[in-house]
Motif scaffolding. Structure first.
Motif, mmCIF file in Angstrom:
data_model
loop_
_atom_site.group_PDB
_atom_site.id
_atom_site.type_symbol
_atom_site.label_atom_id
_atom_site.label_comp_id
_atom_site.label_asym_id
_atom_site.label_seq_id
_atom_site.Cartn_x
_atom_site.Cartn_y
_atom_site.Cartn_z
ATOM 1 N N GLY A 35 0.559 -1.073 -0.589
ATOM 2 C CA GLY A 35 -0.137 -0.011 -0.216
ATOM 3 C C GLY A 35 1.069 1.390 0.129
ATOM 4 O O GLY A 35 0.584 2.592 0.166
ATOM 5 N N SER A 36 2.017 0.841 0.230
ATOM 6 C CA SER A 36 2.879 2.397 -0.181
ATOM 7 C C SER A 36 2.919 3.052 -1.388
ATOM 8 O O SER A 36 2.484 2.560 -2.051
ATOM 9 C CB SER A 36 4.621 1.956 0.225
ATOM 10 N N ARG A 37 2.878 4.336 -0.727
ATOM 11 C CA ARG A 37 3.086 4.835 -1.809
ATOM 12 C C ARG A 37 4.053 5.787 -2.417
ATOM 13 O O ARG A 37 4.392 6.814 -1.946
ATOM 14 C CB ARG A 37 2.041 6.735 -2.212
ATOM 15 N N GLY A 48 4.265 5.205 -11.817
ATOM 16 C CA GLY A 48 3.290 5.894 -11.261
ATOM 17 C C GLY A 48 3.230 6.126 -10.605
ATOM 18 O O GLY A 48 4.602 5.904 -10.144
ATOM 19 N N ALA A 49 2.367 6.498 -9.440
ATOM 20 C CA ALA A 49 2.235 6.946 -7.973
ATOM 21 C C ALA A 49 2.164 6.300 -7.251
ATOM 22 O O ALA A 49 2.404 6.482 -5.651
ATOM 23 C CB ALA A 49 0.616 7.984 -7.459
ATOM 24 N N ASN A 50 2.403 4.890 -6.986
ATOM 25 C CA ASN A 50 2.232 3.456 -5.844
ATOM 26 C C ASN A 50 2.713 2.816 -6.876
ATOM 27 O O ASN A 50 2.720 2.812 -7.504
ATOM 28 C CB ASN A 50 0.535 3.927 -5.231
ATOM 29 N N LEU A 51 2.403 1.858 -5.318
ATOM 30 C CA LEU A 51 3.634 0.460 -5.564
ATOM 31 C C LEU A 51 2.356 -0.237 -6.885
ATOM 32 O O LEU A 51 2.166 -1.095 -7.550
ATOM 33 C CB LEU A 51 3.895 -0.540 -4.354
ATOM 34 N N TYR A 52 0.894 -0.434 -6.074
ATOM 35 C CA TYR A 52 -0.003 -0.812 -7.088
ATOM 36 C C TYR A 52 -0.101 -1.019 -9.282
ATOM 37 O O TYR A 52 -0.371 -1.125 -9.616
ATOM 38 C CB TYR A 52 -1.766 -0.112 -7.147
#
Length: 259
Positions: free
Chosen positions: A130-132, A138-142
């Motif tokens: 969930g870390s940004r 992109g803006a995060n790990l997702y």
């Protein structure tokens, strides 16, 4: 059947005399570490809500991370993680044949490594899914992992002739598996505790995490292939409840532990 679990924040770095394998996304992990090294101590604290001591520890871990690590600086993933799920999995007590089967059928979702097999060699780290953490992707790990994890799971399932994925991971981690890219049917077991207080059975996080690890162990030891096979799970007193279950969500309930 494939089964996925989450990693753990806590690590057990005891020496293990086990032949290890290389993570499939080792290069991606190295790129993420390069990005994380540019964070200030304050940024690192905020990224994962860490204390000063934990922020320093993980800054030092990122600094020491090697692109091609020596064996003595790594540990097999399923034995290195030591959180609640891994108390249920008890990977160290699996026999040789179980470990070989798990290497093909069990995957650990990881913010840093993406997708790990039980014997994949990892270096000490903490990077929650969930870390940004902002990267070029992109803006995060997702956004960093995008469809990669789904494609890797699809590929392994095709190799095994499997069409079912049992999700024993947390929502935080399974959220990195892109549903539109995943070709497998997903089954997500639920583990509830009944306090007999009139409020009905409910999820208690600590117990649910441990039960998810125990379910992964059950699948490994029983070579499960279908959702029906899961119904025999009774570890710790859990009983399958058909009247509470639905397609893709088998529910297991037990009396709330008093000790």
């Amino acid at each position: 059947m494939l089964v996925v679990i989450s990693p753990a924040k806590r690590l057990d770095w005891a020496q293990q005399d086990v032949a290890m394998t290389q993570p499939a996304f080792q290069d991606d992990a190295a790129r993420l570490v390069k990005t994380a090294r540019n964070l200030t101590l304050g940024n690192l604290k905020g990224l994962m809500s860490l204390s000063d001591d934990l922020a320093r520890l993980n800054r030092d871990r990122f600094a020491a991370f090697e692109t091609a690590p020596q064996a003595d600086s790594t540990r097999p993933a399923a034995l290195a993680f030591a959180g609640d799920t891994y108390q249920g999995l008890q990977a160290a007590s699996l026999d040789h044949d179980d470990v070989i089967w798990a290497q093909e059928h069990l995957r650990i979702l990881s913010g840093l490594y993406g997708l790990l097999r039980p014997l994949d060699a990892i270096q000490p780290y903490r990077l929650e899914m969930g870390s940004r953490l902002k990267t070029r992707r992109g803006a995060n790990l997702y956004e960093y992992w995008r469809n990669d994890l789904s494609k890797a799971l699809n590929s392994q399932a095709e190799k095994l002739g499997a069409d079912l994925l049992v999700n024993c991971a947390s929502q935080e981690y399974f959220g990195a598996v892109a549903p539109k890219a995943l070709k497998l049917k997903v089954v997500t077991p639920a583990f509830l505790e009944d306090k007999d207080d009139g409020k009905g059975p409910r999820v208690v996080s600590f117990f649910a995490k441990k039960a998810r690890g125990a379910m992964a162990r059950y699948i490994i030891q029983n070579r499960c292939v279908s959702q029906l096979d899961l119904q025999g799970f009774q570890h710790g007193g859990y009983i399958f409840k058909e009247n509470m279950s639905s397609e893709g969500k088998p529910v297991f309930v037990r009396p709330y532990p008093t000790a």
